[in-house]
Design a protein around this motif. Structure first.
Motif, mmCIF file in Angstrom:
data_model
loop_
_atom_site.group_PDB
_atom_site.id
_atom_site.type_symbol
_atom_site.label_atom_id
_atom_site.label_comp_id
_atom_site.label_asym_id
_atom_site.label_seq_id
_atom_site.Cartn_x
_atom_site.Cartn_y
_atom_site.Cartn_z
ATOM 1 N N LEU A 1 0.800 -1.232 0.000
ATOM 2 C CA LEU A 1 0.000 0.000 0.000
ATOM 3 C C LEU A 1 0.829 1.277 0.000
ATOM 4 N N LYS A 2 2.085 1.188 0.381
ATOM 5 C CA LYS A 2 2.916 2.393 0.524
ATOM 6 C C LYS A 2 2.979 3.238 -0.751
ATOM 7 N N PRO A 3 3.031 2.666 -1.943
ATOM 8 C CA PRO A 3 3.076 3.512 -3.154
ATOM 9 C C PRO A 3 1.850 4.402 -3.324
ATOM 10 N N TYR A 4 0.729 4.071 -2.652
ATOM 11 C CA TYR A 4 -0.503 4.843 -2.768
ATOM 12 C C TYR A 4 -0.641 5.890 -1.669
ATOM 13 N N GLU A 5 0.389 6.039 -0.836
ATOM 14 C CA GLU A 5 0.313 6.905 0.337
ATOM 15 C C GLU A 5 -0.139 8.323 0.003
ATOM 16 N N ASN A 6 0.380 8.871 -1.072
ATOM 17 C CA ASN A 6 0.069 10.253 -1.444
ATOM 18 C C ASN A 6 -0.937 10.356 -2.580
#
Length: 308
Positions: A299-304
């Protein structure tokens, strides 16, 4: 009691709106763009618990403007916390208000206590499935809503008693809990599993129960989070852990998490606040949480927002 809702997303508008509907003195601290939208479109709630609309909404955009506030509902996303802490500090200094944060997770409690004092930070959280439509109105899609709160410091007893008196007047559940930390942890455990799984598979909750492999993954998240709670001094019984699992399976098939809703809209998500926070606790206690770590990595790539 004068209550300021800091943040006017779906959660803040819903619970602030319910109190406004009950005749309480409610105001909202928001950004200028949101203040303009509320002035133009009004506050509106579409909900199974009853619809409500008001064109008379008091908003503030500068912390120095705020006066005569007894309690602040802090209803912002975890990724906005650091930005709003200076504003919270200013308002608390001007008013002496207590702060009831409605964020998920646990890290924000210590941050706020450092910023404004332990005696000012009341324990609590909210449970609701809702989003804002294009007019900034609340679309409440779950069958109910709950705001739980409780004393974390002896100086908070009176403000919690005052909030408790409002329970019978509002079209939502305002529930005072004696062991609020345990309830906060149970919510953190649940939301880490629910938001993580629905967002990673990009499907609503019905698919968790329908896929044994997905359900097993969710159970592992719950067990990892329960271990972290225990290491933090909050011991959950087997029955309490099982109740979290039942909650996970209790939603309508099409229901989903707010993180998944934000992800579908291309908005920022709270992966750092929730799953990242769990990883920091694991590092603190020198334990492994491999399933949470995997969800965090997915999920980290979708953080922003949606990756470009």
């Amino acid at each position: 009691m004068n209550i300021l809702v800091l943040g006017a997303g779906a959660l803040g508008v819903y619970f602030g709106g319910r109190l406004l509907e009950a005749g309480q003195n409610i105001s909202f601290f928001v950004r200028e763009k949101r203040a303009a939208q509320l002035a133009k479109e009004g506050l509106k709630i579409n909900s199974p618990e009853g619809n409500f609309e008001s064109r008379n909404v008091t908003t503030y955009t500068l912390p120095e403007e705020v006066r005569d506030i007894d309690l602040i509902f802090l209803a912002v996303k975890g990724y906005h916390l650091d930005q709003v802490i200076p504003q919270v500090q200013t308002i608390v200094q001007h008013t002496g208000a207590f702060v009831l944060p409605l964020l998920n997770g646990m890290e924000h409690i210590e941050k706020l206590q450092i910023a404004i004092g332990k005696e000012k930070v009341v324990g609590g959280f909210a449970s609701i499935v809702a989003t804002l439509n294009e007019k900034g109105h609340v679309e409440h899609t779950s069958g109910n809503s709950t705001l739980k709160y409780g004393v974390l410091h002896e100086q908070q007893t009176k403000i919690c008693e005052q909030l408790e008196e409002l329970h019978s007047q509002v079209k939502t559940k305002l529930i005072r809990e004696e062991d609020i930390l345990k309830h906060m942890w149970k919510k953190y455990i649940f939301i880490t599993a629910f938001s993580g799984i629905t967002s990673a598979m990009q499907l609503p909750s019905g698919y968790i129960a329908n896929s044994p492999a997905t359900f097993a993954t969710a159970i592992k998240v719950i067990l990892e989070m329960s271990m972290l709670a225990g290491l933090e001094g909050v011991i959950l019984t087997d029955q309490e852990v099982e109740s979290v699992t039942k909650t996970l399976l209790g939603f309508k098939k099409e229901a989903t998490s707010s993180m998944h809703q934000d992800m579908r809209k291309g908005l920022p998500i709270e992966v750092e606040h929730l799953h990242g926070g769990a990883l920091r606790l694991a590092a603190k206690h020198q334990v492994e949480v491999p399933v949470i770590e995997t969800l965090y990595g997915v999920l980290k790539p979708y953080e922003n927002g949606r990756p470009i």
